[in-house]
Write an enzyme that holds these catalytic residues in place. Sequence first.
Site, PDB file in Angstrom:
ATOM      1  N   SER A  25      44.608  38.845  36.970  1.00 46.23           N
ATOM      2  CA  SER A  25      45.182  38.476  38.264  1.00 46.23           C
ATOM      3  C   SER A  25      44.857  37.055  38.717  1.00 46.23           C
ATOM      4  CB  SER A  25      44.737  39.446  39.359  1.00 46.23           C
ATOM      5  OG  SER A  25      43.382  39.240  39.658  1.00 46.23           O
ATOM      6  N   THR A  57      51.357  37.104  36.633  1.00 49.19           N
ATOM      7  CA  THR A  57      50.282  38.028  36.972  1.00 49.19           C
ATOM      8  C   THR A  57      50.560  38.590  38.364  1.00 49.19           C
ATOM      9  OG1 THR A  57      47.872  38.331  36.969  1.00 49.19           O
ATOM     10  CG2 THR A  57      48.705  36.271  37.933  1.00 49.19           C
ATOM     11  N   TYR A  58      49.550  39.211  38.961  1.00 55.52           N
ATOM     12  CA  TYR A  58      49.686  39.755  40.310  1.00 55.52           C
ATOM     13  C   TYR A  58      48.597  39.148  41.193  1.00 55.52           C
ATOM     14  CZ  TYR A  58      45.824  42.696  38.846  1.00 55.52           C
ATOM     15  OH  TYR A  58      44.613  43.133  38.376  1.00 55.52           O
ATOM     16  N   ALA A  74      42.254  36.778  31.246  1.00 53.41           N
ATOM     17  CA  ALA A  74      42.747  35.930  30.153  1.00 53.41           C
ATOM     18  C   ALA A  74      43.352  34.616  30.650  1.00 53.41           C
ATOM     19  CB  ALA A  74      43.769  36.701  29.328  1.00 53.41           C
ATOM     20  N   ALA A  75      43.905  34.612  31.860  1.00 49.34           N
ATOM     21  CA  ALA A  75      44.497  33.385  32.413  1.00 49.34           C
ATOM     22  C   ALA A  75      43.474  32.262  32.522  1.00 49.34           C
ATOM     23  CB  ALA A  75      45.112  33.668  33.779  1.00 49.34           C
TER      24      ALA A  75
END
EC number: 4.1.1.11
Length: 127
Positions: A25, A57-58, A74-75
Amino acid sequence: MIRTFMHAKLHKATVTEANLHYVGSITIDEDLMDAVGIMENEHVHITNNHNGARIETYVIKGERGSGVICLNGAAARHFQVGDVVIIMAYGQMTAEEAKTHRPKVAVLNEQNEVDQLLYEEIAHTIL
């Protein structure tokens, strides 16, 4: 027919944190979310102006007034503290609804405060 259009944008946000070991996120200061109408858990696209990365993503609500823009999970491999990003949210509407729709665009300063609030995406504008 239902089509997808941009409804909200945080332009020139600066990444304040990147947390690889968090469960996915992006965390966004709730004041910034309110400024453009982004909601918790909403699907967003994020582009990194420094390296060209683009992810989906959220959203998780961050502390009001903190200026937090934190890429989680992961971002965090694609976004680093200090990177300038664009965060975009989209809405679905009919072509008729889209004719009168005006997205909210917040142009942020280096402290992630709203510098300008626009109700349209102006063509050929350099901010």
